[in-house]
Every structure is written in C-alpha cells, then in structure tokens.
Motif scaffolding. Structure first.
Motif, short mmCIF file in Angstrom:
data_model
loop_
_atom_site.label_atom_id
_atom_site.label_comp_id
_atom_site.label_asym_id
_atom_site.label_seq_id
_atom_site.Cartn_x
_atom_site.Cartn_y
_atom_site.Cartn_z
N ASP A 1 55.87 62.95 19.35
CA ASP A 1 56.77 61.98 18.71
C ASP A 1 56.38 60.58 19.16
O ASP A 1 55.98 60.39 20.32
CB ASP A 1 58.22 62.21 19.17
N GLY A 2 56.52 59.61 18.29
CA GLY A 2 56.22 58.23 18.67
C GLY A 2 55.89 57.37 17.47
O GLY A 2 56.33 57.66 16.35
N ILE A 3 55.14 56.30 17.72
CA ILE A 3 54.71 55.42 16.62
C ILE A 3 53.23 55.67 16.38
O ILE A 3 52.41 55.58 17.31
CB ILE A 3 54.93 53.93 16.99
N TYR A 4 52.91 56.00 15.13
CA TYR A 4 51.51 56.30 14.82
C TYR A 4 50.79 55.05 14.33
O TYR A 4 51.22 54.39 13.38
CB TYR A 4 51.43 57.39 13.74
N GLU A 5 49.69 54.76 15.01
CA GLU A 5 48.83 53.64 14.63
C GLU A 5 47.55 54.21 14.05
O GLU A 5 46.76 54.83 14.77
CB GLU A 5 48.51 52.81 15.89
N GLY B 1 39.95 55.93 2.58
CA GLY B 1 38.59 55.77 2.07
C GLY B 1 37.55 55.65 3.18
O GLY B 1 36.36 55.62 2.89
N ALA B 2 38.00 55.61 4.44
CA ALA B 2 37.04 55.51 5.56
C ALA B 2 36.28 56.84 5.70
O ALA B 2 36.84 57.91 5.47
CB ALA B 2 37.79 55.19 6.85
N GLU B 3 35.01 56.74 6.06
CA GLU B 3 34.20 57.93 6.32
C GLU B 3 34.30 58.22 7.82
O GLU B 3 33.93 57.38 8.63
CB GLU B 3 32.74 57.69 5.94
N ILE B 4 34.79 59.40 8.17
CA ILE B 4 35.09 59.74 9.56
C ILE B 4 34.14 60.84 10.04
O ILE B 4 33.80 61.74 9.27
CB ILE B 4 36.57 60.23 9.67
N LYS B 5 33.77 60.76 11.29
CA LYS B 5 32.92 61.81 11.90
C LYS B 5 33.77 62.67 12.84
O LYS B 5 34.71 62.17 13.47
CB LYS B 5 31.78 61.18 12.70
N LYS B 6 33.40 63.94 12.95
CA LYS B 6 34.08 64.87 13.85
C LYS B 6 34.11 64.29 15.27
O LYS B 6 33.11 63.79 15.77
CB LYS B 6 33.34 66.21 13.85
N GLY B 7 35.27 64.34 15.91
CA GLY B 7 35.42 63.84 17.28
C GLY B 7 35.86 62.39 17.35
O GLY B 7 36.29 61.91 18.40
N GLN B 8 35.76 61.69 16.22
CA GLN B 8 36.12 60.27 16.17
C GLN B 8 37.65 60.13 16.18
O GLN B 8 38.33 60.85 15.44
CB GLN B 8 35.55 59.71 14.86
N PRO B 9 38.22 59.23 17.00
CA PRO B 9 39.66 59.01 16.93
C PRO B 9 40.03 58.32 15.62
O PRO B 9 39.37 57.35 15.24
CB PRO B 9 39.96 58.09 18.12
N ILE B 10 41.03 58.85 14.90
CA ILE B 10 41.44 58.21 13.63
C ILE B 10 42.73 57.41 13.81
O ILE B 10 43.12 56.65 12.93
CB ILE B 10 41.61 59.23 12.48
N GLY B 11 43.38 57.60 14.95
CA GLY B 11 44.62 56.87 15.20
C GLY B 11 45.18 57.28 16.54
O GLY B 11 44.56 58.09 17.27
N GLN B 12 46.34 56.73 16.87
CA GLN B 12 46.95 57.11 18.14
C GLN B 12 48.47 56.99 18.07
O GLN B 12 49.00 56.21 17.27
CB GLN B 12 46.39 56.27 19.29
N VAL B 13 49.13 57.78 18.92
CA VAL B 13 50.59 57.77 18.97
C VAL B 13 51.04 57.03 20.23
O VAL B 13 50.61 57.34 21.34
CB VAL B 13 51.15 59.21 18.98
N HIS B 14 51.89 56.03 20.03
CA HIS B 14 52.45 55.26 21.14
C HIS B 14 53.82 55.84 21.53
O HIS B 14 54.58 56.26 20.65
CB HIS B 14 52.64 53.80 20.72
N PHE B 15 54.13 55.78 22.83
CA PHE B 15 55.39 56.33 23.32
C PHE B 15 56.35 55.19 23.67
O PHE B 15 56.16 54.51 24.68
CB PHE B 15 55.14 57.23 24.52
N LEU B 16 57.35 55.02 22.86
CA LEU B 16 58.26 53.87 23.01
C LEU B 16 58.92 53.82 24.38
O LEU B 16 59.10 52.74 24.95
CB LEU B 16 59.35 53.97 21.94
N ASP B 17 59.28 54.99 24.93
CA ASP B 17 59.99 55.03 26.21
C ASP B 17 59.08 54.76 27.39
O ASP B 17 59.54 54.45 28.48
CB ASP B 17 60.60 56.43 26.43
N ILE C 1 55.95 52.67 28.27
CA ILE C 1 54.92 51.66 28.07
C ILE C 1 53.75 51.87 29.02
O ILE C 1 52.61 51.48 28.76
CB ILE C 1 55.54 50.25 28.20
N ASP C 2 54.01 52.55 30.16
CA ASP C 2 52.95 52.80 31.14
C ASP C 2 52.05 53.97 30.75
O ASP C 2 51.02 54.20 31.38
CB ASP C 2 53.58 53.07 32.53
N TRP C 3 52.44 54.73 29.73
CA TRP C 3 51.60 55.84 29.28
C TRP C 3 50.58 55.34 28.26
O TRP C 3 50.94 54.56 27.36
CB TRP C 3 52.45 56.93 28.60
#
Ligand code: ZN
Length: 337
Positions: A272-276, A282-298, A300-302
């Motif tokens: 759960d969190g905010i997805y960036e 349309g982006a071409e993505i390679k296996k293993g490449q990060p496509i985004g990340q989830v931030h944890f609102l509670d 900030i140190d994580w």
C-alpha cells in the motif's frame, strides 16, 4: 428443451426492419419504488439479410469513451446505410454508468464478472443473463468497449483473446486489425471468471474488445480512435457501407500487434502507498528494470519499494490514481506478436 425465460421486457423488436430506439425494462423493486422498473437504452437497426453485430459499452460504468462512442453511433446510424442488424447498448451496467462507477451501486456487482448471469439474480446478474440468452444467440459479432476506467490508463487498444478455434481466431484477428487502433492486443485474461467476452467466445461468436485510455477521463484522441474503429469493424464484416479508414491514411504508424501471454507481464503493487511511475505509456522496458516505486506515507525514513519488470515489453497500461493498495495493477508489458 424449455425456452429460456427472462424478467427483462424489450420494447424493441429485433426482427423488425428499420431503426428503433427504445428500452429494456427490468423489474427493479426497491424501498422508493415497489413496482419500479429500470429502463436501459437500446437501439436496433435492421436492413435485410446480413450478420448481426451487438455493440455494448458501459459494461464498467467508469469507462466513458465507449459509452459516448456508442451513443453517438446510435444517433447517427440509419438503417439504409447498413446490411444486416446492429444492436447498440451504450450502458450495459446502467446503474453503474449513471453513478460513474466500475461496479453497480445497486448490488455491488461487476458486470464483467457476472456472466452468464442468473434469471432470478440481482439486477446486474439479470442483465447478464438476458445478454447471454437473448442477445448473444442472435449475434455473430460482439464488440465490448472498455477502457482503463478510474484505476488504469492504456495506450488505446483493440483487443481479443487467444481463442483455440483457428477459424474463430482468424475472424477475430481480421476485425482486430480492421479497428486500426494504435495497439492490437492479444491478451491472456488474469481478471477472473464470468467475463462477457469469454461467454460470447464459448458460443462461437466473433468477439472484439477495447481498452481505450481511461483514467476516468474522456480523451478526444481515444474517442476518435473508438469512433473510427467501430465503424471500421462494421465495414470489415460487411454490416456498414464505406471504406475502412486506415491509420496509414491518417498519417499514423500501422497497428502494433502485441501480446501479454504470461502472468509476469502484469505487474502489481507490492505494498500500500503512493505509486510513482517512472515511465509514460509506450516506453520500451527491459526485464529487471524498475518501472516505478511505492512510497510509504507513514515512514519517510523507509526507502520506496521498487516494482521491477519481470519481462521485456512495451508499457501498454499503467496505474491511474497515485494511491495504490498491494495487488493493484500498476503496469502491463506487451511484446510484438
Ligand atoms: Zn472495463
């Protein structure tokens, strides 16, 4: 065999020549209206012999592109310009469409998980049952217009399932390509059971769907793709006179035919969190490449938790709203067929 019964009363006569605009009436007894009915718009056009196309939108009420496309088509089409029969329903889950929600506010049901439906079920199920037993049997071609709704955004796509029957597959592929969407998507279903398209496919129908953008919006580009695409499909199957409008004739690259056959192609939020998202559609993505990340609102140190691609592919779908729960679809990767 006993004829199948239904609670739905159709004002329209499917065998009558010409154009009819009317309603399906479904008993909808509730606190405020004991003997009330739900009136669902339906348009039927018939002109002599030819195939029957059933075109529905609003299977999910928060997918507006298809609803607008079908309403415009229902007003514009005349019986004289068609050969065969066209049945148009702009809002299949009518209460959901009125509420602008994916699911019906009446019974909480997802129309596209309710097939084949039940005659004495809840409202959504009664509608699905009617479509299964009264509209699919008289149809040859079924078009089910979806988009990403509030929760997802797609590169506007026409889509179909990889059905087993080679004849049915080829017929569907013809229509998929005739649509002339930016993407032609041959998909594996991870969505569960009770889908409209699977039910129609089981009955041997030629079934084509769309995922037309989404994000709870109405993109002018997506609407145009839908309008041109639906007419193209009708022309392709001989239901509508005229010439197919190709992408090339609009100065656009050809439809890119892609598939996402594996579960790994569908990426889910790990928490759960905010997805960036790191990429636009349309982006071409390679296996293993990060496509985004989830931030944890509670916390900030994580460090945010990355979502890594589990396959190579074109990013055809991404998350709509920023807020996610674990298990929400945040990306779909597709590869050229
Ligand atoms: Zn949908």
């Amino acid at each position: 065999m006993e004829p199948v019964k239904t609670q739905v009363y159709a004002e329209v006569d499917y065998d009558k020549e010409g154009k009819q605009q009317g309603y399906l009436r479904i008993p909808y007894s509730r606190d405020s209206s004991g003997w009330g009915n739900l009136f669902m718009p339906i348009t039927v056009l018939k002109n002599g012999k030819g195939p029957t196309a059933l075109i529905v939108a609003g299977n999910h009420g928060d997918e507006f592109e298809g609803q607008v496309c079908v309403m415009k088509l229902a007003r514009a089409l005349t019986a004289e310009e068609i050969a065969g029969r066209i049945i148009l329903m702009p809002a299949l889950n009518f209460p959901a469409a009125k509420a602008g929600k994916r699911l019906s506010p009446v019974d909480g049901k997802n129309m596209n998980r309710s097939f084949p439906g039940e005659r004495q079920g809840t409202l959504t199920s009664v509608i699905a049952h009617y479509v299964t037993h009264f509209l699919f049997p008289i149809s040859d071609i079924v078009l089910d217009l979806h988009s990403g709704g509030y929760s997802m955004e797609f590169i506007p796509s026409a889509l179909m399932h990889k059905v087993e029957d080679p004849v049915q597959y080829q017929k569907m592929l013809g229509g998929l390509l005739a649509f002339n969407a930016p993407i032609g998507f041959i998909m594996r279903e991870i969505a569960g059971e009770g889908l409209l398209n699977e039910e129609a496919e089981r009955m041997g129908k030629v079934v084509i769907g769309t995922e037309l953008a989404g994000g709870g919006q109405l993109s002018p580009t997506a609407i145009k793709i839908a309008e041109v695409g639906v007419r193209n499909v009708l022309i392709h199957y001989g239901l509508l006179k005229g010439e197919i409008v190709t992408r090339e004739s609009q100065g656009l690259p050809k439809t890119r035919l892609v598939e996402s056959p594996n579960r790994e192609d569908y990426l889910m939020a790990p928490a759960d969190g905010i997805y960036e998202s790191f990429y636009e559609l349309g982006a071409e993505i390679k296996k293993g490449q990060p496509i985004g990340q989830v931030h944890f609102l509670d916390r900030i140190d994580w460090e945010p938790e990355e979502v890594r691609a589990e396959s190579d592919g074109l990013l055809v779908c991404t998350r709509g709203p920023g807020l996610v729960e674990r298990g929400d679809c945040v990306g779909v990767l597709a590869r050229d067929v």
